[in-house]
Design a protein around this motif. Sequence first.
Motif: not given
Lengths: 499, 412
Positions: B222-240, B307-314
Amino acid sequence: MKLELRGITKRFGALVANDHIDLVVNSGEIHALLGENGAGKSTLMNVLYGLYTAEEGDIVLDGVVQKFKGPGDAMAAGIGMVHQHFMLIPVFTVAENVVLGHEPTGILDTLDLDAARKLVREISDRFGFEIDPDALIEDLPVGAQQRVEIIKALARDAKVLVLDEPTAVLTPQETDELMGIMKGLAKAGTSIVFITHKLREVQAVADRITVIRLGAVVGEAKPSDSAATLATMMVGRAVDLSVTKSAPKRGDAGLSVAGLTVIGDRNNKVVDDVSFEVHAGEVLAIAGVQGNGQTELAEALVGLRTPSAGAIHLGSMDITHSSVRQVIDAGVGYIPEDRSKDGLVGDFTIAENLMINRSYGPPFAKGLNIDFANRERIAAELIKEYDVRTPSQVTLAKKLSGGNQQKVVVARELSRDLNLLIASQPTRGVDVGSIEFIHERIVATRDAGKPVVIISTELDEVTSLADRIAVMYRGRIVGIVDAKTSRETLGRMMAGATV
Amino acid sequence: MSDTTETPVAGRGATVIREIMSGGATRALLSVVAGFIIGAIFMVFSSEEFLAAAQYFTSRPTDALGAAWTAIAEGYSALFRGSIYNYNADNFEASIRPMTETLRFAGPLIASGLGVALAFRVGLFNIGASGQLLFGALWATWISTRVELPWGLHLVVAVLVAILGAAAYGAIVGFLKARTGAHEVIVTIMLNYIAAGILTFFFRTPELLREVDGGGTPKSDAPAETAQLPLLLGPEFTLHAGFILAIVGVFVYWWLMERSTLGFRFRMVGHNADAARTAGINVERMFVLAMAASGAFVGLAAANQALGVRAGLTPDIDGSIGFDAITVALLGSSTAPGVLLAGLLFGAFKAGAPQMQVIGLAPEITGVVQGFIVLFIAAPPLVRAIFRLPPPQKTTVIADWWHKLTTRGGAK
């Protein structure tokens, strides 16, 4: 066969291309249809040939009203057409081209080429065409190719033959030959419709003349009428076809070309060891029948083609291997021969077209951005100065008439600081009013002390604009002569004779 | 007779592209309507009530018609609930979640749609968004999983690398076309295979990008947390923040194509390459630049996916985005606002499809609708015939308005 067109009306949207046109062509008559480019001649003939359907009016052949659904019907009814651009297959022989589409066949549907050859020989002998049925089209000169087109029409029993601007591609001598052929055909009973805008030819060959302007018949004229009368009818006002210009004030050599050779697309020398000089303040015209290397010469001069040998100097600057952009920046203005292909972007507005070769810096660019305010101002000025008739500067170039399109090109090229102007067929497909205007501008450029090169296949244009004339034949310059040289001499040179 | 001038470099394909692009908003709108109507027909025929009632259609036609209407209404309201606003939800968050999902799906569609649109405007058919996306995502993943950088900088570098990677991959296409005359359609298709292969190889090889404790399947960390696109509306939503990238892309695209001199040259080459050459434009260089710029926009989509994911890429992270991008660009007439709207529409289809499945409809219906919309766009004579539109030379009020909206000045 007697052809009558009764009240033919053809509209394209709001535009009336043909407005109740009446035309009677008697059997064995050469009837000239005289009009400017865009007057509606070609539309009318396309209606006659079944390519367009008229909204109103009738086509009558020998008293019988015809309904054509396509060219096939028109051909079957006895109408033949020789288009401005030949419809021949270059790698086929004459006989094969002539029978294409209605091939004589033997047993098991095999092509009977002997019958085809016989057909060609018969027609050729009857009218003195001197065409070898087994010659490949690509090996024939243009004049002979045109005769093949005529044979093609006659082989399908054409009783009415339409010739659309047939002399555009011919030398003066070939034009004379064509006129002889036309007279022979007429004597044998073929009715001929001769579409043209060249007054001289009309006077030489026509039995009757119908003049059309803006889609309507203006009236009928006699071949004995003076050229001035015919021109006035054609344009709608008195026109002065001569160009008034003072004696040239020749300066230093502005452009010198030495031993220029260009290898063409088919690996042959299309420009062959060409040398000439153009001085500041003079017009050098390059005359010649279309396709003798003039196009490639112009393209080499502006950097669109790479010469294989020789040198081009603009003043003291060597521009032999400069890129197009470098040549433009060096102050070379270029009016290309085919404006819709090379001169304009049809889907761009007039204002956009005025900046296509100056998008890199001022006045049209400010940093990375287009300078819209400047562009708007300059476009407004140029439209006024060059008399471009348009509803607005954001009109798309493709919506303009040929003459106005050309004025946009001329405005773009002449509004820069020039050190040389190269104009290729500057008035092709342009109305008479615009021709006068463009010629004036070219002369004004010369008088401002610039060297000017005109490339034209129209002898009238060459003789009226040039101070000196270079004649090209098969890629070579046959000779450079004074502008007062007779048409006959020029004609012979255009056919390759040296002076 | 008619002077059909063909440009040897851009070729016949460019002419067709121009024709397809010239339709404007009216045709796009009508195509969408037609697509929805065809979708409705599919819904009707997948309704068991309707098929049952159709058995006795002649005796009681109202039953069948009523069932048909119900099927359509239920189908499209499910799509609405899944993509815009779920009026059945228990709380506010759940009711607006569909909308945020639509935006999340729309992000990469808009970005890659801009890339394909740019190529269209230059007369090039970029079928290679998929390959460019994978190539950009590959290097973004390298940065996000193998490089350690401080918070903030890490993300910026990862996004830039995604853009540069995709741009470089696009530039290869332009270079091959300019140098060898290879057709960009063939080249991009082949480069798609190559990119997919390279990515799988990287994700399978432990020394390269395979996840640290991974098995035999190709997968990255999974991308390092520092490299993830941040969530826009908090943890309730997946929109980043990937959606923000896409919106920025829309503005950049608009500036580039409508305001800048580079875009002016791009359009010149697209409309008439011969005239551009005569005007001193280096057409070959424009091909390389345009394909690089096209790839750069696709790179925004690559950043979205990598970078919009929280898990590993396939290796299937491109999904169908590469090809959806073509449909988005077509529907959007390759204009900035058009691509934005088209991307939102197709994003809504992706978000809404699961809800349709919930009520027993095949989610593939949205794919069918999407396909038909583009078919109608690309087959203008068909649409003209169906809606009895006048021939294309006449412009309409809507088309004029649209043209004015999307270009400066506008043609009359």
